[in-house]
Design a protein around this motif. Structure first.
Motif, PDB file in Angstrom:
ATOM      1  N   ASP A 139       0.847  -1.188   0.000  1.00  0.00           N
ATOM      2  CA  ASP A 139       0.000   0.000   0.000  1.00  0.00           C
ATOM      3  C   ASP A 139       0.884   1.240   0.000  1.00  0.00           C
ATOM      4  O   ASP A 139       1.503   1.584   1.019  1.00  0.00           O
ATOM      5  N   GLN A 140       0.957   1.897  -1.133  1.00  0.00           N
ATOM      6  CA  GLN A 140       1.740   3.119  -1.288  1.00  0.00           C
ATOM      7  C   GLN A 140       1.075   3.979  -2.347  1.00  0.00           C
ATOM      8  O   GLN A 140       0.334   3.447  -3.174  1.00  0.00           O
ATOM      9  N   PRO A 141       1.271   5.309  -2.304  1.00  0.00           N
ATOM     10  CA  PRO A 141       2.048   6.093  -1.349  1.00  0.00           C
ATOM     11  C   PRO A 141       1.358   6.171   0.017  1.00  0.00           C
ATOM     12  O   PRO A 141       0.400   5.448   0.272  1.00  0.00           O
ATOM     13  N   LEU A 142       1.856   7.029   0.875  1.00  0.00           N
ATOM     14  CA  LEU A 142       1.376   7.127   2.243  1.00  0.00           C
ATOM     15  C   LEU A 142      -0.118   7.459   2.302  1.00  0.00           C
ATOM     16  O   LEU A 142      -0.636   8.178   1.447  1.00  0.00           O
ATOM     17  N   ASN A 143      -0.788   6.901   3.326  1.00  0.00           N
ATOM     18  CA  ASN A 143      -2.219   7.114   3.588  1.00  0.00           C
ATOM     19  C   ASN A 143      -3.117   6.473   2.530  1.00  0.00           C
ATOM     20  O   ASN A 143      -4.257   6.893   2.344  1.00  0.00           O
ATOM     21  N   VAL A 144      -2.598   5.435   1.902  1.00  0.00           N
ATOM     22  CA  VAL A 144      -3.382   4.612   0.988  1.00  0.00           C
ATOM     23  C   VAL A 144      -3.670   3.281   1.678  1.00  0.00           C
ATOM     24  O   VAL A 144      -2.769   2.650   2.230  1.00  0.00           O
ATOM     25  N   GLY A 145      -4.934   2.854   1.679  1.00  0.00           N
ATOM     26  CA  GLY A 145      -5.287   1.567   2.268  1.00  0.00           C
ATOM     27  C   GLY A 145      -4.976   1.512   3.749  1.00  0.00           C
ATOM     28  O   GLY A 145      -5.417   2.357   4.532  1.00  0.00           O
ATOM     29  N   TYR A 146      -4.191   0.513   4.159  1.00  0.00           N
ATOM     30  CA  TYR A 146      -3.779   0.363   5.562  1.00  0.00           C
ATOM     31  C   TYR A 146      -2.556   1.209   5.919  1.00  0.00           C
ATOM     32  O   TYR A 146      -2.121   1.214   7.072  1.00  0.00           O
ATOM     33  N   SER A 147      -1.959   1.897   4.951  1.00  0.00           N
ATOM     34  CA  SER A 147      -0.822   2.762   5.250  1.00  0.00           C
ATOM     35  C   SER A 147      -1.320   4.061   5.877  1.00  0.00           C
ATOM     36  O   SER A 147      -2.428   4.519   5.595  1.00  0.00           O
ATOM     37  N   TYR A 148      -0.486   4.657   6.753  1.00  0.00           N
ATOM     38  CA  TYR A 148      -0.934   5.857   7.450  1.00  0.00           C
ATOM     39  C   TYR A 148       0.275   6.689   7.884  1.00  0.00           C
ATOM     40  O   TYR A 148       1.412   6.202   7.911  1.00  0.00           O
ATOM     41  N   GLY A 149       0.015   7.956   8.212  1.00  0.00           N
ATOM     42  CA  GLY A 149       1.089   8.811   8.701  1.00  0.00           C
ATOM     43  C   GLY A 149       0.912  10.251   8.277  1.00  0.00           C
ATOM     44  O   GLY A 149      -0.147  10.657   7.804  1.00  0.00           O
ATOM     45  N   ASN A 150       1.991  11.020   8.435  1.00  0.00           N
ATOM     46  CA  ASN A 150       1.981  12.446   8.126  1.00  0.00           C
ATOM     47  C   ASN A 150       2.924  12.735   6.964  1.00  0.00           C
ATOM     48  O   ASN A 150       3.998  12.137   6.857  1.00  0.00           O
ATOM     49  N   GLY A 151       2.524  13.679   6.119  1.00  0.00           N
ATOM     50  CA  GLY A 151       3.345  14.032   4.973  1.00  0.00           C
ATOM     51  C   GLY A 151       3.242  12.986   3.896  1.00  0.00           C
ATOM     52  O   GLY A 151       2.160  12.537   3.529  1.00  0.00           O
ATOM     53  N   GLY A 152       4.375  12.579   3.376  1.00  0.00           N
ATOM     54  CA  GLY A 152       4.389  11.565   2.324  1.00  0.00           C
ATOM     55  C   GLY A 152       4.615  12.163   0.952  1.00  0.00           C
ATOM     56  O   GLY A 152       4.567  13.383   0.760  1.00  0.00           O
ATOM     57  N   ALA A 153       4.877  11.283  -0.007  1.00  0.00           N
ATOM     58  CA  ALA A 153       5.199  11.702  -1.372  1.00  0.00           C
ATOM     59  C   ALA A 153       4.004  12.335  -2.052  1.00  0.00           C
ATOM     60  O   ALA A 153       2.852  11.967  -1.812  1.00  0.00           O
ATOM     61  N   THR A 154       4.285  13.272  -2.931  1.00  0.00           N
ATOM     62  CA  THR A 154       3.247  13.863  -3.780  1.00  0.00           C
ATOM     63  C   THR A 154       3.587  13.664  -5.246  1.00  0.00           C
ATOM     64  O   THR A 154       2.979  14.279  -6.121  1.00  0.00           O
TER      65      THR A 154
END
Length: 479
Positions: A139-154
Motif C-alpha cells: 500500500d503506497q504512497p502514504l495514507n493509501v489503504g492500511y498505510s498511514y502517517g503524516n506528509g508523504g510523497a506527492t
C-alpha cells in the motif's frame, strides 16, 4: 462441604487457566508486533511484521509495516507461492489511483482469496497469482489503504524511493527470497509508478545511488535486486499519445459506442490543444505546465464519458455503487474494516480503511504528476535487459488498449523498428481458445497484449487468462 471445596477448586483452576490463556495471547500479540528490524543504509527506516493466516492459510504469509521517521507507515502483505516457493519468482503488485489500495488487487482481482458479498468471509481464488509465484502487495504512497502517517510523497519519483527501501529491508530480513527472479506488476496509475520503480532499482543495482553520499558508505550492505521484468496493466504511461485515443475508444470500440459521433468529433477536435499542453509538460516537467495540461485534457477527453453514467473502467457496464463503479469494493472495505482482520495482519491503528484516498489523488494532481512522461524511464531499462509487458483489457475506457498499443509501437528504443514491424498474432489459452492478441519482439524483451473480454482490471474479468499470462510471461514463453 467437600463438594463445595471441590467446586471452588475447579473454579479456581478455570480462572487460572483462563488467565494463563489471556496472558499467552497477550504475550503472543506483543511479540508478534515487536518483531522489528532496521538496515544500516536506511537509518530512518524500520520494518515490523507478523505472520497471519487469513485468506490463504496453507501458505506462509508475512504482513506489517515499513516505518519511516516514526511518522510514516507503509503496509505490506506477502504470500508465498502455492507451488515451489524456494524456486518460483516473486512479484510485487501495486494498484494505482493515485491513492488506491493494492489490497483491491488482493481481494478483488489476483490475490489468494476473494471477499464475499457480505464482507464477512473469504473464499480461495483458484486463479490467484500466487499459484506459481510468491507475491507481495504494498500500500503506497502514504495514507493509501492500511498505510498511514503524516506528509508523504506527492509525486512518483519520491514514492519510488520508499519502494526501494522497502525491498532492501524485506530482502535483508527474509533473505530466502532475495535470489528469486523479481517482477514488478500493477495497473492504472502504476503505469507511472512501475517505470520509475524500475529505474530506481536498476540504477541502484549499478551503484548509481541518489544521493550518492547517503549510500556509498553502506553499498556493500545493499542487496542486488534480481529485477527481471515490469508488467503494466491498463496503465497511464504516455499521456501524450494515450489521450489521442479517448474519442476513438468512446465511439469505435468493439462493444458499441458510448457517446454519439458529434461528441467524439468534438473530443478529437480539442485534442491538438491538449497535446500542446502535454508537450510543454513533457519538456519542462514543471507543475506550472503539467497541472494545466491535466485540467484541460481531462475536461475535454474524459469528462464527456463520465457524464454518461457508464463505467469508465468497462464500456460494457453501467457504473454501480460509489466504489470505482464496482459493488464488490464495498464488500472489500467492510471486510478490511473488521477489527479481527486488522488485528490479524498487524493494522489495529487504522480507524477506517478505504479503497481509494481521493486526497492523495488530488495532491499528486496538484503537484503536476499526472501528465509527466514516465514513459521515458522504459527505454534505458529495455536496453539493460529488463523485460517489459504492457497488457490491456479491451473494454476499458480510462486507460484503453488503443492508446496503450499506440505508445508501445512508437516507443523510441533499440528494438523499435522490429517491434513496429511485428505482426499481431492470436493469443490462445491452453485449450486453444483465442483470449487475446499479442505483439512481441522475437526474444520476448517487449510485448503488448490485448486481452479480450476484460475491462480495466484484467484479473477480475479474465482470471484464468490473467494467471496464464503471468505464468507464461515470467518464463519468457508468452508468445
Amino acid at each position: 462441604m467437600e463438594n463445595e471445596l471441590k467446586g471452588a477448586w475447579h473454579q479456581f483452576q478455570d480462572v487460572i487457566h483462563d488467565t494463563a490463556e489471556q496472558v499467552h495471547h497477550a504475550v503472543d500479540d506483543i511479540t508478534q508486533q515487536l518483531k522489528a528490524f532496521s538496515h544500516p543504509a536506511f537509518p530512518q527506516y524500520t520494518m515490523r511484521y507478523k505472520k497471519p493466516s487469513l485468506c490463504d492459510p496453507d501458505v506462509k504469509q508475512i504482513s506489517g509495516y515499513l516505518d519511516v521517521d516514526d511518522d510514516k507507515h507503509f503496509f505490506f502483505w506477502f504470500f508465498e507461492s502455492r507451488n515451489k516457493p524456494k524456486e518460483d519468482p516473486l512479484v510485487m503488485w501495486l494498484n494505482g489511483g493515485p491513492g488506491c489500495s493494492s489490497l483491491t488487487g488482493l481481494f478483488m482481482e489476483l490475490g489468494p482469496c476473494t471477499v464475499n458479498k457480505a464482507g464477512d468471509d473469504t473464499t480461495i481464488n483458484p486463479y490467484s497469482w500466487n499459484t506459481n509465484s510468491s507475491i507481495v502487495f504494498l500500500d503506497q504512497p502514504l495514507n493509501v489503504g492500511y498505510s498511514y502517517g503524516n506528509g508523504g510523497a506527492t509525486n512518483t519519483v519520491d514514492a519510488a524511493k520508499h519502494v526501494y527501501a522497502f525491498l532492501q529491508l524485506f530482502f535483508q530480513k527474509f533473505s530466502e527470497y532475495e535470489h528469486l527472479d523479481f517482477h514488478v506488476a500493477g495497473e492504472s496509475y502504476a503505469g507511472h509508478y512501475i517505470p520509475r520503480i524500475g529505474t530506481e532499482i536498476n540504477d541502484n543495482n549499478k551503484g548509481h545511488f541518489q544521493p550518492a553520499s547517503l549510500l556509498n558508505e553502506y553499498a556493500s550492505e545493499l542487496k542486488t535486486i534480481n529485477l527481471k521484468s515490469l508488467m503494466i496493466g491498463n496503465g497511464l504511461t504516455d499521456p501524450l499519445i494515450q489521450y489521442k485515443y479517448y474519442a476513438k475508444m468512446a465511439c469505435d470500440n468493439s462493444y458499441g459506442p458510448v457517446l454519439d459521433r458529434s461528441q467524439c468529433d468534438a473530443m478529437e477536435a480539442s485534442y491538438p490543444a491538449c497535446a500542446r499542453l502535454i508537450e510543454r509538460c513533457y519538456k519542462s516537467q514543471s507543475v506550472f505546465s503539467c497541472l494545466p495540461a491535466a485540467m484541460k485534457c481531462n475536461k475535454d477527453q474524459i469528462q464527456p464519458y463520465q457524464q454518461t453514467g457508464m463505467n469508465p473502467y468497462d464500456v460494457r457496464e453501467k457504473c454501480k455503487g460509489g466504489n470505482l463503479c464496482y459493488e464488490i469494493l464495498g464488500s472489500v472495505q467492510t471486510y478490511l474494516n473488521r477489527d479481527d482482520v486488522k488485528k490479524a495482519v498487524g493494522a489495529p491503528n487504522i480507524e477506517k480503511y478505504e479503497s481509494c484516498n481521493m486526497q492523495i489523488n488530488f495532491r499528486f494532481n496538484l503537484a503536476g504528476d499526472w501528465m509527466r512522461p514516465y514513459v521515458n524511464e522504459l527505454p534505458p531499462l529495455l536496453e539493460d535487459g529488463v523485460r517489459v509487458l504492457i497488457y490491456s483489457g479491451d473494454a476499458d475506457f480510462i486507460c484503453n488498449w488503443m492508446g496503450n498499443k499506440a505508445w508501445t509501437v512508437e516507443l523510441p528504443w533499440a528494438g523499435k523498428d522490429h517491434f513496429k514491424a511485428a505482426d499481431d498474432v492470436d493469443w490462445l489459452s491452453p485449450a486453444g481458445d483465442k483470449v487475446g492478441e499479442l505483439r512481441s519482439t522475437d526474444d520476448g524483451q517487449f510485448a503488448f497484449l490485448r486481452v479480450a473480454g476484460a475491462g480495466h482490471m484484467v484479473p477480475y474479468d479474465q482470471p484464468e487468462a490473467s494467471l496464464e499470462m503471468l505464468n507464461r510471461w515470467v518464463r519468457n514463453e508468452l508468445a
